[in-house]
Design an enzyme around this catalytic site. Structure first.
Site, PDB file in Angstrom:
ATOM      1  N   HIS A  85      76.371  66.764  23.877  1.00 24.18           N
ATOM      2  CA  HIS A  85      76.840  66.105  22.659  1.00 24.18           C
ATOM      3  C   HIS A  85      76.714  64.581  22.718  1.00 24.18           C
ATOM      4  O   HIS A  85      76.923  63.959  23.747  1.00 24.18           O
ATOM      5  CB  HIS A  85      78.303  66.478  22.389  1.00 24.18           C
ATOM      6  N   ASP A  86      76.319  64.010  21.607  1.00 21.60           N
ATOM      7  CA  ASP A  86      76.307  62.558  21.391  1.00 21.60           C
ATOM      8  C   ASP A  86      75.306  61.813  22.269  1.00 21.60           C
ATOM      9  O   ASP A  86      75.386  60.586  22.378  1.00 21.60           O
ATOM     10  CB  ASP A  86      77.705  61.955  21.580  1.00 21.60           C
ATOM     11  N   GLY A 146      77.470  64.471  28.326  1.00 20.69           N
ATOM     12  CA  GLY A 146      77.692  63.852  27.036  1.00 20.69           C
ATOM     13  C   GLY A 146      77.450  62.355  27.008  1.00 20.69           C
ATOM     14  O   GLY A 146      77.704  61.638  27.978  1.00 20.69           O
TER      15      GLY A 146
END
Length: 256
Positions: A120-121, A138
């Site tokens: 994520h991200d 992440g």
């Protein structure tokens, strides 16, 4: 006209451009946008929040815009953006963003080999090669033209500079500055990425300048002192400024 296998599922709210190939057993969820000329081979999953550009090849078992593997994620409405002309090989997983940044980004003209995971991200640039089974935690940032070999483990929040070469099997938790090769155990600076720089058209004079910048940087115990040496002794080309900005903005510290 799109070619959609009768064995595929495309949600009626999904938005598809033209000339896409959707193979058997593919699943395309709602709130997804797919551009033109993409080739999704069999068993590809395009999850909620995906935004995919043009001309991408996505092979069997890949899953794009997966639910983040983050316990802080509570179902917020986030995205996963993939650019153009990427080769995304078998079983690659790319998570969508969380409330932290709201989006995971993969640029264009990248090769993501089998079993890569991008959490994520993350922000992955363009013209990057990522080897088999490499994993990014992440909010990792990878700048353009990096080469990450196979089975590399990257700690969350790390920043990998452009034009680097990371040795296969490496694991690291600090930032990797641009233009270098890193490897060994623990991971450390192993010189410039000479082959990569020459392939990208860097002149011998520019390579020498970058080499001198790292010689000065690593000659001091403190990175701030090394940066000051660079500023005092070398012409500040855009490449040298990139090194300076990278080191000065590093939050995790750079490998040595």
């Amino acid at each position: 006209m799109n070619q959609i296998s009768p064995l595929a599922y495309v949600h009626p709210e999904a938005k598809l451009g033209n000339d896409n190939i959707i193979g058997p057993f593919c699943y395309i969820d709602r709130n997804t946008v797919i551009g033109d000329g993409n080739n999704l081979q069999n068993s590809v999953t395009i999850n909620y929040g995906a935004r995919i550009g043009n001309g991408n090849e996505i092979l069997a078992g890949a899953s794009i815009s997966t639910k983040p593997q983050d316990l802080k994620f509570v179902g917020e409405d986030t995205l996963c953006e993939v650019g153009n002309n990427n080769s995304i090989r078998e079983n690659v997983t790319i998570s969508r963003g969380t409330a932290s940044k709201g989006v995971t980004i993969v640029g264009s003209n990248n090769l993501l080999m089998e079993n890569v995971h991008i959490a994520h991200d993350c922000v992955i640039g363009s013209q990057i090669i990522i080897g088999n089974s490499t994993k990014f935690a992440g909010e990792v940032v990878v700048d353009d033209c990096a080469i990450i070999s196979a089975a590399v483990l990257c700690h969350q929040f790390c920043h990998i500079g452009g034009y680097v070469m990371v040795q296969g099997g490496s694991g690291f938790s600090q930032d990797i500055p641009p233009y270098v090769t890193v490897g060994k155990h623990p991971v450390r600076f192993a010189g410039l990425n000479l082959v990569g720089l020459r392939r990208r058209g860097f002149s011998n004079e520019l390579i020498d300048l970058i080499h001198n910048a790292y010689r000065l940087l690593y000659s001091k115990g403190l990175m701030a002192e090394g940066i000051q040496e660079i500023k005092n002794n070398l012409p500040i080309t855009k490449e040298i400024q990139y090194i300076i900005d990278f080191v000065e903005s590093s939050e995790r510290g750079i490998i040595r």
